[in-house]
Design an enzyme around this catalytic site. Sequence first.
Site, PDB file in Angstrom:
ATOM      1  CG  ASP A 204       4.854  -1.404   2.556  1.00  0.00           C
ATOM      2  OD1 ASP A 204       3.664  -1.266   2.919  1.00  0.00           O
ATOM      3  OD2 ASP A 204       5.360  -2.510   2.290  1.00  0.00           O
ATOM      4  CG  HIS A 205       0.295   3.648   5.274  1.00  0.00           C
ATOM      5  ND1 HIS A 205       0.743   3.849   6.567  1.00  0.00           N
ATOM      6  CD2 HIS A 205      -0.558   4.669   5.034  1.00  0.00           C
ATOM      7  CE1 HIS A 205       0.188   4.921   7.078  1.00  0.00           C
ATOM      8  NE2 HIS A 205      -0.626   5.451   6.174  1.00  0.00           N
ATOM      9  NE  ARG A 206       2.737  -4.266   3.022  1.00  0.00           N
ATOM     10  CZ  ARG A 206       3.225  -5.213   2.215  1.00  0.00           C
ATOM     11  NH1 ARG A 206       2.618  -6.384   2.130  1.00  0.00           N
ATOM     12  NH2 ARG A 206       4.314  -4.981   1.505  1.00  0.00           N
TER      13      ARG A 206
ATOM     14  N   PRO B 156       0.848  -1.204   0.000  1.00  0.00           N
ATOM     15  CG  PRO B 156       0.002  -1.008   2.175  1.00  0.00           C
ATOM     16  CD  PRO B 156       0.759  -1.938   1.282  1.00  0.00           C
TER      17      PRO B 156
ATOM     18  CB  VAL C  33       6.709   3.800   6.731  1.00  0.00           C
ATOM     19  CG1 VAL C  33       6.981   5.242   7.131  1.00  0.00           C
ATOM     20  CG2 VAL C  33       8.014   3.036   6.503  1.00  0.00           C
TER      21      VAL C  33
END
Length: 454
Positions: free
Chosen positions: A424-426, A248, A428
């Site tokens: 990467d929002h998983r 994501p 960060v």
Amino acid sequence: MTTSTLTPPRLREFPLPDVGEGLTEAEILHWHVAVGDRVRDGQVVCEVETAKAAVELPVPYDGVVHSLGYPEGAAVAVGAVLITVDTAPEAGEVGEVGEAAAPPESGERKAVLVGYGVAPSRTVRRTRRTTAVTAVPAAAPVPASVVRAERPTAKPPVRRLAKDLGIDLREVTPTGPDGTVTRADVQAAAAARTAPAPAPEPAAEPVPGPVPGPVPTVVAVPGETRTPVKGVRKATAEAMVRSAFTAPHVTEFLTVDVTRTMRLVAELRRDPAFEGLRVSPLLVTAKALLTAVRRNPGINAAWDEANREIVQYENVNLGVAAATPRGLLVPVVKAAQRRTLPELARSINELADTARAGRTAPEDLRGGTVTITNIGVFGVDAGTPILNPGESAILALGAVRERPWVHKGRVVARQVTTLALSFDHRVVDGELGSRFLADIGAVLERPKRLLTWS
């Protein structure tokens, strides 16, 4: 390495090694040896092109070349036998099935078996190469199993053009000196391939026989050129699709006054410590990124999907995106946080030069943890970069332009750029990504923070 059960101990097989992370095959660009040539341990015998780079492969044996597993241009699976070396040629000739072969009769030349080595989920094929053209009568058609031994003469740029256009040089009519294939020859062959074919004359009578099924056709459109996607471009496309639809992505932008950084770049270009090195805003930005990683170590991490874990890295392996004639490559500066600014400049220069020359070593393309790309060299202000698979952050540096800017309470002309950070929002979250990007901008705004934040 063990020898095949069908191969006597004196015949040593050298399979295609895994020359790159995640690679499954490579294409043979050029053989440097032929059957019957004597080779030594460590001698480069062929050049192959993987999805990432062109690689020279050394053979690990002393002896005489007994057979070559594939012709130039063939795609070879990792583990398939590239070359077989007779390590005891003084003991006599060896037959195709491992038995001692009788010496050839006077005036007769032996045909050499060239095997397409066994590879997983592949069909085993074997062809024969003859070392003498006279073995085939002049009046008889040449069978398909005879591999053409002659290699068309062409300069490397011409070979590269032919490869990009999907043209087989052996089918091109050369017009250059001594039968050399020129760039114009390749372009003419490509144009001829895409030109509409003349309509066939109607047959006098229909020929009885089975009705063939539908055959897919490619209609050539005037003014349209089709280029097969393979090698670096194919690997890049697959990696970007995998990354875009797996991680994501979040992208943040920051516009920064880099006037002081541009002054520093000008000073460094005159500094004897950087003599012979290219110094650009990318160098200082890379150093600012490394400083920001030290202040925000959570950015230097990756998502492990198999174990559902976040992997934190100690070393910052900095990938530097480089546009090359073969496509986008991202060579990696290993443990970049340990390097001084001149050392970092030298590493970036060397990796960029070898990447553009197509000579990047496979180990220099592995293990990146964070990447930087300079889109500003193309006059682009900003973009939304896609993460390299296995990484959690990529920074894009935009063009540096003179813009009106509020400085010390007045609107004046300043050197300004835009930074774009995708993460990467998983791994960060928004706070970490924002702090990381803000720290990079703060260093570029006041480069002396490289000292005060150390």
